[in-house]
Write an enzyme that holds these catalytic residues in place. Structure first.
Site, PDB file in Angstrom:
ATOM      1  N   LYS A 163       0.830  -0.993  -0.172  1.00 21.50           N
ATOM      2  CA  LYS A 163      -0.149   0.081   0.127  1.00 21.50           C
ATOM      3  C   LYS A 163       0.838   1.217   0.034  1.00 21.50           C
ATOM      4  O   LYS A 163       1.800   1.221   0.683  1.00 21.50           O
ATOM      5  CB  LYS A 163      -0.861   0.046   1.167  1.00 21.50           C
ATOM      6  CG  LYS A 163      -2.032  -1.103   1.160  1.00 21.50           C
ATOM      7  CD  LYS A 163      -2.996  -1.021   0.166  1.00 21.50           C
ATOM      8  CE  LYS A 163      -3.836  -2.000   0.280  1.00 21.50           C
ATOM      9  NZ  LYS A 163      -5.096  -1.838  -0.646  1.00 21.50           N
ATOM     10  N   LYS A 262     -12.834  -7.622  -8.276  1.00 20.54           N
ATOM     11  CA  LYS A 262     -13.388  -7.741  -6.855  1.00 20.54           C
ATOM     12  C   LYS A 262     -15.097  -7.852  -6.934  1.00 20.54           C
ATOM     13  O   LYS A 262     -15.772  -7.145  -7.433  1.00 20.54           O
ATOM     14  CB  LYS A 262     -13.246  -6.570  -6.087  1.00 20.54           C
ATOM     15  CG  LYS A 262     -11.505  -6.372  -5.424  1.00 20.54           C
ATOM     16  CD  LYS A 262     -11.587  -5.367  -4.496  1.00 20.54           C
ATOM     17  CE  LYS A 262     -10.141  -5.323  -3.981  1.00 20.54           C
ATOM     18  NZ  LYS A 262      -9.841  -4.046  -3.438  1.00 20.54           N
TER      19      LYS A 262
END
Length: 372
Positions: A163, A262
């Site tokens: 991240k 997703k």
């Protein structure tokens, strides 16, 4: 077959170690699990909405309301248990893809169990080994970041995503690349940058990551396309793709070369398969992304990850990496280092256990008509 009842359960599971993204730090994760019952069979689906409206406007609380007030009554009034029938019946409900996906996935699991097939085969995939990736959050220091990435590499993970956010980007990517030059690396920004950061984000290209994921806002495909034109690195889209129409537009604009699919974000498995098929036909690489799913969602993702265009390692790693107990009796485990494999059992091949804390629970049964 008709749906006899819909059971909703809000649960909380403890992480094996804290996780931090660009917005917040977690030690536990709250999930909403949906169960549909019909003729003695049950199907399970997990809502991937988070507690906060940062990644998406949906939260587990809004999803609970939409499921209880609108979606479950539609399914309970439907003439059959087919997930495509349900999705067609609730098309007039705008948005709330993650709430829809939870119920739709439960119906897919029910359908596969009724057919006696693993969910991967019901979706058009095969019982094959799937390469897995690991996600590493924003760590307190570079040394701790390198230790976490090294642990993932040593455990056999085939790709690592780290991240990033403003102030935590160039140095982490540079240091991870220097320490692990052969490890496929994705730098995931979760839409942390604006158009004024185009030059800055472009500097990540020199470190040779596999992809830079969702650098800009979900609707800013113009800046994203500009970035992709500048880079040798692939741009990966995540939040920008809420369905097939979005990936078609991104492809027309040449805004990406990779799509993170997703299930919750696109509204369910049927739309996820449609996005996959479009990417397959148009040379766009794909992988299954995740949002720290517990066992139900993780097994659903694994079924999707067996489709032929999932050419990059997917976020379907073993539950034990992320959760002390993920609340299912047969979770995802490594078949060998870096690889997992769907169960041969019907559906997702698992049932709920008492390994997670139940916060709230309700059971809805058939009534005369859905709410409108």
């Amino acid at each position: 077959m008709r749906v006899d009842q819909v059971r909703m359960r809000m649960v909380r599971a403890r992480l094996t170690r804290p996780f931090e993204n660009r917005w917040q730090r977690f030690e536990t994760w709250t999930k909403l699990v949906v169960q549909v019952d019909s003729d003695g069979l049950s199907g399970l689906g997990e809502c991937t909405a988070m507690e906060t409206p940062f990644y998406n406007y949906e939260t587990v609380e809004t999803a609970w309301h939409i499921l209880e007030r609108y979606l479950a009554p539609i399914v309970l009034a439907a003439p059959d248990t087919d997930p495509l029938t349900a999705a067609s019946a609730w098309r007039h409900i705008n948005g709330h893809e993650e709430a829809k996906a939870a119920l739709e996935c439960a119906l897919w699991d029910l359908r596969a169990r009724a057919a006696g097939l693993p969910l991967c085969q019901e979706l058009g995939g095969r019982r094959v080994s799937v390469p897995v990736a690991a996600t590493v959050g924003i760590e307190p220091s570079i040394d701790e970041l390198l230790a976490a990435v090294g642990a993932a590499r040593d455990a056999g993970f085939r790709r690592v995503r780290i991240k990033i956010r403003p102030g935590w980007d160039v140095v982490p990517v540079r240091e991870v690349r220097a320490a692990f030059p052969e490890l496929p690396l994705i730098a995931d920004a979760n839409a942390a940058y604006g158009s004024g950061d185009l030059d800055h984000v472009s500097t990540l290209d020199k470190f040779g990551p596999l992809a830079i994921e969702q650098p800009f806002g979900s609707t800013d495909l113009e800046t994203t396309a500009d970035l992709q034109r500048r880079l040798a690195t692939s741009v990966c889209l995540d939040e920008s793709v809420k369905g097939l129409a979005d990936v078609e537009r991104a492809h027309r604009m040449r805004a990406c070369r990779v799509v993170n699919i997703k299930v919750g974000r696109v509204g369910g498995l049927a739309e996820a398969v449609r996005v996959h098929d479009f990417c397959l036909d148009n040379g766009i690489a794909t992988f299954v992304g995740a949002k720290y799913e517990i066992g139900v969602g993780r097994l659903t993702n694994l079924a999707l990850a067996t489709l032929p265009n999932m050419t990059l390692p997917s976020d379907v790693g073993p539950s034990s990496r992320y959760y002390v107990d993920d609340g299912v009796d047969h979770g995802v485990t490594l078949a060998r280092p870096g690889w997992v494999e769907p169960s041969a059992a019907p559906g997702i091949g698992a049932c709920l256990t008492d390994g997670v804390t139940t916060i709230r629970e309700t059971v809805l049964r058939a009534r005369t008509a859905p709410c409108r």
